[in-house]
Design a protein around this motif. Structure first.
Motif, mmCIF file in Angstrom:
data_model
loop_
_atom_site.group_PDB
_atom_site.id
_atom_site.type_symbol
_atom_site.label_atom_id
_atom_site.label_comp_id
_atom_site.label_asym_id
_atom_site.label_seq_id
_atom_site.Cartn_x
_atom_site.Cartn_y
_atom_site.Cartn_z
ATOM 1 N N ASP A 100 59.182 26.993 8.037
ATOM 2 C CA ASP A 100 59.867 29.154 8.343
ATOM 3 C C ASP A 100 59.661 29.337 7.637
ATOM 4 O O ASP A 100 60.542 29.681 6.067
ATOM 5 C CB ASP A 100 61.142 27.957 8.684
ATOM 6 C CG ASP A 100 62.000 28.635 10.100
ATOM 7 O OD1 ASP A 100 61.766 30.092 9.784
ATOM 8 O OD2 ASP A 100 62.962 28.653 10.373
ATOM 9 N N GLU A 101 58.979 30.221 8.214
ATOM 10 C CA GLU A 101 59.064 31.904 6.917
ATOM 11 C C GLU A 101 59.050 31.731 5.733
ATOM 12 O O GLU A 101 60.038 32.114 4.986
ATOM 13 C CB GLU A 101 59.997 32.690 7.648
ATOM 14 C CG GLU A 101 59.756 33.406 9.212
ATOM 15 C CD GLU A 101 60.756 34.400 9.636
ATOM 16 O OE1 GLU A 101 60.775 35.277 8.542
ATOM 17 O OE2 GLU A 101 61.356 34.287 10.644
ATOM 18 N N SER A 113 63.232 28.953 14.863
ATOM 19 C CA SER A 113 63.856 28.767 13.475
ATOM 20 C C SER A 113 64.162 26.808 14.350
ATOM 21 O O SER A 113 64.471 26.119 13.734
ATOM 22 C CB SER A 113 64.480 28.824 13.383
ATOM 23 O OG SER A 113 64.047 29.933 11.885
HETATM 24 MG MG MG Z 1 63.807 31.563 11.957
#
Ligand code: MG
Ligand code: ADP
Length: 250
Positions: free
Chosen positions: A171-172, A41
């Motif tokens: 991001d995920e 991240s």
């Molecule tokens: Mg992350």
């Protein structure tokens, strides 16, 4: 489209990114995997101007992120120039972060009106098209609380696309979703990939990485441990750390 050379990032004494080198080509689907806390991240946030790197070079579409180079000197960009760079980058987070007091349609219309000064009519026409593209034409008038997690995430993708970015960061995007809602979001991402969008995708969805990804990086401890074609890395990992990680997520 993205080039990182020796990128370092620390928070105080915590040295998180320890020399990231990677390149993402235009239209590439670039998957970034690795254990929690490895800096995935943080790296995306550096690309998107949410964090400043401490050393190395990071560029998007041939432009240094946050800096201009003259000779061998670097000058920080002005806020307005940073804003202009950021417009070209769309980001989708694990939590959908929609504006709760706005309908799906209004969420998608908002940035082009506020940031680009677009007329409502133009923004609305594009937002309707984008909601259609993510399969949510019939939910345009719903508020986020009236949508499932998967639907909210699809609105979030449409909202990011409304700025017509050159690069999309995920991001995920499916990590917060109930399992039965993951597929609908991955399908939208697959469609985007087929249309040629350049994408960096942090994910634990190895099926997606294998089928849609052009490249896969395994990151651990703030460094790139392994890089390659997703099929190769997933079926024949070379490093012990990659093997250990994959044995947990596959
Ligand atoms: Mg992350
Ligand atoms: P990942 O996304 O791979 O799980 P992150 O990039 O979120 O990893 O975090 C990597 C490390 O950096 C973690 O140890 C996290 O606690 C730390 N970190 C991230 N952001 C900050 C911050 N703003 N301040 C201090 N530490 C941070």
């Amino acid at each position: 489209m993205v080039k990182a050379e020796g990128v370092h990032k620390s928070f105080g004494a915590a040295h998180i990114l320890r020399g990231i080198d990677l390149e993402v080509a235009p239209q590439e689907v670039f998957c970034l995997v690795g254990p929690s806390g490895s800096g995935k991240s943080t790296f995306l946030r550096c690309i998107n101007h949410l964090e400043k790197i401490n050393a190395g070079r990071l560029s998007v579409d041939g432009h240094l992120v946050g800096y201009r180079q003259k000779g061998d000197k670097l000058y920080e960009l002005k806020d307005s120039e940073v804003a202009a760079q950021r417009r070209d980058i769309g980001m989708v987070f694990q939590r959908f972060n929609l504006f709760p007091h706005m309908t799906a349609l209004a969420n998608v219309m908002e940035a082009p009106i506020q940031v680009k000064g677009e007329t409502k009519a133009v923004a609305r026409a594009r937002a309707e098209r984008l909601l259609d593209r993510v399969g949510l034409s019939d939910k345009a008038g719903n508020y986020p609380s009236q949508l499932s997690g998967g639907q909210q995430q699809r609105v979030a993708i449409a909202r990011a696309l409304a700025m017509e970015p050159k690069l999309m960061l995920f991001d995920e995007p499916t990590s917060a979703l109930d399992p039965e809602l993951v597929g609908e979001v991955l399908d939208v991402m697959r469609g985007l990939a087929e249309e040629g969008m350049t994408m960096i995708v942090v994910t634990h969805e190895m099926g997606f990485a294998r089928e849609v990804g052009d490249s896969l990086v395994f990151m651990d401890g703030g460094v790139v441990v392994e890089f390659g074609n997703p099929r190769d890395v997933l079926t024949n990992p070379q490093h012990d750390r990659t093997k250990a990680f994959l044995s947990k997520v596959l």
